[in-house]
Write a protein that holds these residues in place. Structure first.
Motif, PDB file in Angstrom:
ATOM      1  N   VAL A 104       0.850  -1.192   0.000  1.00 59.31           N
ATOM      2  CA  VAL A 104       0.000   0.000   0.000  1.00 59.31           C
ATOM      3  C   VAL A 104       0.887   1.244   0.000  1.00 59.31           C
ATOM      4  O   VAL A 104       1.832   1.338   0.792  1.00 59.31           O
ATOM      5  N   THR A 106       0.244   5.368   0.353  1.00 56.18           N
ATOM      6  CA  THR A 106      -0.835   6.291   0.691  1.00 56.18           C
ATOM      7  C   THR A 106      -0.297   7.693   0.946  1.00 56.18           C
ATOM      8  O   THR A 106       0.754   7.871   1.572  1.00 56.18           O
ATOM      9  N   LYS A 115      -9.369   8.719   0.450  1.00 56.06           N
ATOM     10  CA  LYS A 115      -8.950   8.809  -0.944  1.00 56.06           C
ATOM     11  C   LYS A 115      -9.436   7.605  -1.743  1.00 56.06           C
ATOM     12  O   LYS A 115      -9.590   6.501  -1.222  1.00 56.06           O
ATOM     13  N   VAL A 117      -9.091   4.532  -4.378  1.00 57.59           N
ATOM     14  CA  VAL A 117      -8.106   3.447  -4.310  1.00 57.59           C
ATOM     15  C   VAL A 117      -7.928   2.797  -5.676  1.00 57.59           C
ATOM     16  O   VAL A 117      -8.906   2.498  -6.374  1.00 57.59           O
ATOM     17  N   LEU A 119      -6.231  -0.644  -7.188  1.00 60.75           N
ATOM     18  CA  LEU A 119      -5.640  -1.945  -6.879  1.00 60.75           C
ATOM     19  C   LEU A 119      -5.078  -2.543  -8.157  1.00 60.75           C
ATOM     20  O   LEU A 119      -5.814  -2.801  -9.112  1.00 60.75           O
ATOM     21  N   ILE A 146      -4.226   9.526  -4.580  1.00 57.28           N
ATOM     22  CA  ILE A 146      -4.965   8.270  -4.489  1.00 57.28           C
ATOM     23  C   ILE A 146      -4.147   7.273  -3.665  1.00 57.28           C
ATOM     24  O   ILE A 146      -2.939   7.416  -3.510  1.00 57.28           O
ATOM     25  N   VAL A 147      -4.820   6.275  -3.141  1.00 52.02           N
ATOM     26  CA  VAL A 147      -4.162   5.172  -2.441  1.00 52.02           C
ATOM     27  C   VAL A 147      -3.939   4.049  -3.443  1.00 52.02           C
ATOM     28  O   VAL A 147      -4.856   3.694  -4.190  1.00 52.02           O
ATOM     29  N   VAL A 149      -2.713   0.090  -4.190  1.00 50.29           N
ATOM     30  CA  VAL A 149      -2.490  -1.250  -3.650  1.00 50.29           C
ATOM     31  C   VAL A 149      -1.975  -2.129  -4.780  1.00 50.29           C
ATOM     32  O   VAL A 149      -2.512  -2.083  -5.895  1.00 50.29           O
ATOM     33  N   THR A 190      -9.060  -5.345   1.151  1.00 48.80           N
ATOM     34  CA  THR A 190      -9.100  -3.910   0.886  1.00 48.80           C
ATOM     35  C   THR A 190     -10.386  -3.297   1.415  1.00 48.80           C
ATOM     36  O   THR A 190     -10.375  -2.220   2.032  1.00 48.80           O
ATOM     37  N   ILE A 194      -8.786  -0.838   4.115  1.00 50.35           N
ATOM     38  CA  ILE A 194      -8.150   0.292   3.428  1.00 50.35           C
ATOM     39  C   ILE A 194      -8.491   1.631   4.059  1.00 50.35           C
ATOM     40  O   ILE A 194      -7.719   2.602   3.936  1.00 50.35           O
ATOM     41  N   GLY A 199      -7.838   5.223   2.712  1.00 51.40           N
ATOM     42  CA  GLY A 199      -8.544   4.905   1.480  1.00 51.40           C
ATOM     43  C   GLY A 199     -10.040   4.764   1.666  1.00 51.40           C
ATOM     44  O   GLY A 199     -10.531   4.513   2.761  1.00 51.40           O
ATOM     45  N   VAL A 204     -13.061   1.839  -5.103  1.00 47.60           N
ATOM     46  CA  VAL A 204     -11.936   0.979  -5.469  1.00 47.60           C
ATOM     47  C   VAL A 204     -11.992   0.703  -6.967  1.00 47.60           C
ATOM     48  O   VAL A 204     -13.015   0.255  -7.490  1.00 47.60           O
TER      49      VAL A 204
END
Length: 510
Positions: A104, A106, A115, A117, A119, A146-147, A149, A190, A194, A199, A204
């Protein structure tokens, strides 16, 4: 000294996050404003009797777990480098069955406004790859608010092996698809965790390239993934063809034949083999295990799911690069005679029209026609997949065509190769030592802005960017992303008419 230690202690506490399994402590990225959490387990290690089972919950731990380095890559053959994919694109770390970890990045852990996310699902044909290559580093995207993953998931025989005994022991009467179930487990992690990293679980977006894009297509068709993501970015993934390898029975038959061929016909014997030995035996057998319609992760093939309107209907970007096949020595290598023979065999009664639009009077002309025909086939297939999707989807569908070659004076033959767009939108151009020009940095700014906008809002468009239209079935256009950034026709009108004629007799455009 006391002040320094106190400062360091507070610094560490600010990057300590509580997950459902325990506390994890991250590290500063190169930009200290970004926190990186590397190697967080999202499922129990699939060892022993957990080999070839759906992912299990992570055992809780006490104390603080340091999340300061990438985990091992999942079981695969590490090739180091295989052009056009240099080391920055490929898995380099040691391999292990104990590989179900995620990372992750962030920009803000404690925030009143969570934020969006992203992935990331890596590619690699479901037989190689990892979350750790430099091209997938999420720091620069996190700087855009943004986050990010990124995840590992089981590959090859460890991730997609089906067998009657596995089906029998399963509570869901299913086997295979373990790598895809891993992705579902990562998405579930997540959703549950998250928010602690800043997140928003309601926003997502999944993104993936090649096999990662194929996984996304499968996830949109799986009832197990319902509600786990709201948008998808598919890079070099979705086409008209069904990405599954067939039925559960067919997958079980393949698994049984493999087990008998290596003289380990029972599940107990197979689980007794080391992961490295299994992977070697798989490679020696020249087998490719893939997704199957198992009745649990997938109840039917992807086209059937979409035709019936049973998909996870999420706004989607789908795209391709200009030189998808340039890693092959055969790319554009047919002589005029060979090309004409191939066209006549493939397109039969329409061959003369194809040869008229894709001429081959000289070798140079022939080489370019071979490449252009393959590009056009993929472009038309992507457009038609969007048209079919529109029949039962209410969400928007955006397509793109990336045609800018990564600067590479030593290897111009690879052009805009399969994966070439990744360092642009991840803003990781600096990870590659190439003779960039201002055009490259401008393209990176544009692509990453489109992607970040899409993650945040479900629409790639934003201030200062050329308008990117969503697909309209009656208007066959796609978004050109490269030196030129603007909508363009999928193919010319005369080519489009010919491809539609061909598609009547060959619906999959194979």
């Amino acid at each position: 000294m006391v002040l320094v230690l106190s400062s360091l202690s507070a610094f560490a506490q600010n990057r300590t996050v509580r997950t459902e399994s325990g506390l994890v402590q991250g590290i500063p990225a190169n930009d200290a404003k970004i926190s990186a959490f590397l190697g967080i387990p999202y499922a129990a290690p699939p060892l022993g009797d957990l080999r070839w089972r759906e992912p299990q919950s992570v055992p809780a731990w006490s104390g603080i777990r340091k999340a300061d380095h990438f985990s091992a890559s999942c079981i695969q053959h590490i090739s180091g480098e295989r052009l056009p994919w240099t080391r920055e694109f490929l898995a380099q770390l040691p391999i292990s069955e104990d590989c179900l970890y995620l990372n992750v990045w962030t920009p803000e852990i404690k925030t009143k406004e969570p934020k969006a996310v992203l992935l990331w699902i890596h590619g690699g044909g479901f037989v190689e790859g990892a979350a750790s290559p430099a091209m997938y580093n999420g720091e620069q995207l996190a700087r855009m608010g943004i986050v990010v993953v990124s995840i590992n998931y089981r590959l090859g025989i460890m991730g997609f092996f089906a067998h009657p005994e596995l089906t029998q022991e399963s509570a869901h009467h299913a086997s295979g698809n373990y790598g895809l179930l891993d992705i579902v487990a990562a998405l579930q992690w997540t959703q549950k965790n998250i928010r602690a990293f800043g997140g928003d679980p309601a926003r997502v977006t999944i993104a993936g390239q090649s096999a990662g894009g194929t996984a996304e297509e499968l996830l949109t068709a799986s009832p197990l993934a319902k509600g786990l993501f709201r948008a998808a970015i598919i890079e070099s993934g979705a086409t008209l063809s069904d990405p599954t390898g067939g039925s559960l029975a067919e997958a079980e038959q393949q698994g049984t034949q493999f087990a008998v061929s290596i003289k380990k016909p029972t599940l107990k014997e197979l689980r007794g083999l080391s992961a490295e030995d299994l992977q070697t035996l798989e490679r020696n057998a020249h087998l490719r295990f893939g997704a199957d319609v198992d009745g649990w992760f997938l109840s039917e093939g992807v086209p059937a799911v979409f035709a019936a309107g049973r998909q996870n209907d999420v706004v989607t970007i789908d795209g391709m690069v200009a030189d998808e096949g340039s890693s092959s020595k055969s790319y554009g290598a047919l002589t005029p005679e060979e090309f004409q023979k191939q066209v006549r065999k493939t397109y039969q009664s329409l061959a003369d029209e194809f040869l008229s639009l894709y001429p081959s009077s000289t070798q140079a002309e022939c080489t370019e026609s071979q490449k252009q025909l393959e590009r056009d086939r993929r472009l038309v297939s992507m457009y038609l997949w969007g048209v079919k999707r529109a029949g039962t989807s209410k969400t928007s569908f955006y397509t793109y065509y990336f045609d800018h070659a990564l600067p590479w004076p030593e290897h111009p033959e690879f052009g805009a190769f399969h994966s070439a767009e990744i360092p642009y939108w991840t803003r990781n151009l600096k990870a590659l030592d190439r003779p960039y020009t201002p055009v490259d940095w401008a393209i990176s700014d544009t692509l990453s802005s489109y992607w970040a906008n899409f993650v945040k809002t479900g629409n790639p468009n934003g201030k200062g960017l050329p308008a990117w239209p969503a697909l309209e079935p009656a208007e066959p256009v796609t978004m050109e992303l490269g030196d030129r950034v603007a909508p363009q026709p999928v193919v010319s009108p005369e080519k489009f008419k010919l491809w539609m004629e061909y598609q009547k007799v060959n619906p999959q455009l194979e």
